[in-house]
Design an enzyme around this catalytic site. Sequence first.
Site, PDB file in Angstrom:
ATOM      1  CD  GLU A 265      21.740  44.483  58.786  1.00  0.00           C
ATOM      2  OE1 GLU A 265      21.271  43.764  59.683  1.00  0.00           O
ATOM      3  OE2 GLU A 265      22.820  45.093  58.900  1.00  0.00           O
ATOM      4  CB  CYS A 299      14.319  43.283  61.326  1.00  0.00           C
ATOM      5  SG  CYS A 299      15.070  44.902  61.401  1.00  0.00           S
TER       6      CYS A 299
END
Length: 512
Positions: A265, A299
């Site tokens: 990720e 993110c």
Amino acid sequence: MMLDLQALGFNSLQQPQPGVWIGKSAEMGLGEKIEVVSPIDGSAIASIQLATPAQVNQAVEAASQAFRHWRTVPAPQRGELVRRIAEQVRQHKIILAELITLEAGKIPQEALGEVQEWIDICDFAVGLSRQLYGLTIASERPDHRLMEQWLPLGPVGVITAFNFPVAVWAWNAMIGLVCGDPIVWKPSEKTPLCALACQHLVQRAIATLPDVPPEVCSVVIGKADVGQTLASHPSLPLISATGSIPMGRAVATTVAQRLGRSLLELGGNNGMIVAPSANLELAIRAIAFAAVGTCGQRCTTLRRLIVHNRIADNLVERLQKVYRSLPIGDPNQEGVLVGPLIDSASGEKMQAALETARQQGGKIFGGDRITEGVPKGGVYVQPAIVEISPDAAIVQEETFAPILYVMRYETLEEAIAIHNNVPQGLSSAIFTENFREAEYFLSPAGSDCGIVNVNIGTSGAEIGGAFGGEKETGGGRESGSDSWKAYMRRVTNTVNYGTALPLAQGIRFLDN
């Protein structure tokens, strides 16, 4: 701000904290000693003796031993452990959120939301423990049964970043535990106290279940050498890593060399298209939260806003008004919506990116360092809006700070081309009241991201859906949906309950 953290297992922050916690055994790391600094005011709140690679190996060996028993425990019983972990988290939600605020600088609402994510993923995982379904498949051979099973994979190494010091580990750990996998966690060295608190709550839950080996959860705190040791360890069949693209590339390369699995990720560089038909009231609220929440350190933070020419001037003007009114400062102060950047290096990267944007023709609003009315020692900034050409090189990069690049378009096809023309592919959104535009954005010809939203921002994902992205974001999926399959191994079984031995594809061999 100092907290009474005894409920989270800290007797005193005046003494060095352990950098290694294997099962129920906490011990000092044998590596260097570092200070844990609060981004709120730059003050040292604790010190940590970091783990060494040799101590990482000890944690992995303990997890491997625990796996031999944990894999044979029925999944619903593994779910009972996770249910009891959730009870501990519910009891300590407020104090854990306060620790997140102290160590990561999040405003209380966001910190509480992060702890709630841990609780939510526990609930999800408990239900999942009775739903680890395989398939029954029609066999071409008479008196044969063909089926699939999902079995525990093995100890899992989890590497996480500072911006979600609890939730991302929980996504991996709670699902990994019900799948039968022990967890060895390397948190960010910028937020180690949160990891130690999580380990304490997990071990408290484990202590109520005598059949659970404490070594199903361990923490090793260190820098890149510790992460590299995890990534290279042959006893860890899966490494889940969250962080920057360079970090993920290094982890993936190391894991691939030993033919292990990676769940990555990585960077986002997320975009939103605002069409002429958009409800601007909703859009502006969504843009503000997505672009400045967590001071731009998610993110899924919105970094690129692609606005139709017809409404761009109006939207930018209204956004600037919102940005002027943002309460920025100590996250513990009531009403503050934007806290500090994690450290001075982040502030320097933000200013460098803004200077580059200026050199590439960007028109900058905001972005200045704030020193008045905020705690000294913290890095507080005015979120920035940068009107810039989509061809500028800087928009290809993700700066982990509150910078929003605004670009203009004329046709939807042009907007989608701009949106997809970056190497990252995590989260995306479109604001439109036009049904065809919305569906086109969701179609194969639309967004190329792993998360594609309509009339909602790019951040704030629910745990029920698989979380992750494409391209340089890494392709991993965590949290909900069928992401549990990453933590298990698939086995195809063929059972012959007849008296003959027919072969597949009609092959004849000997007297079959």
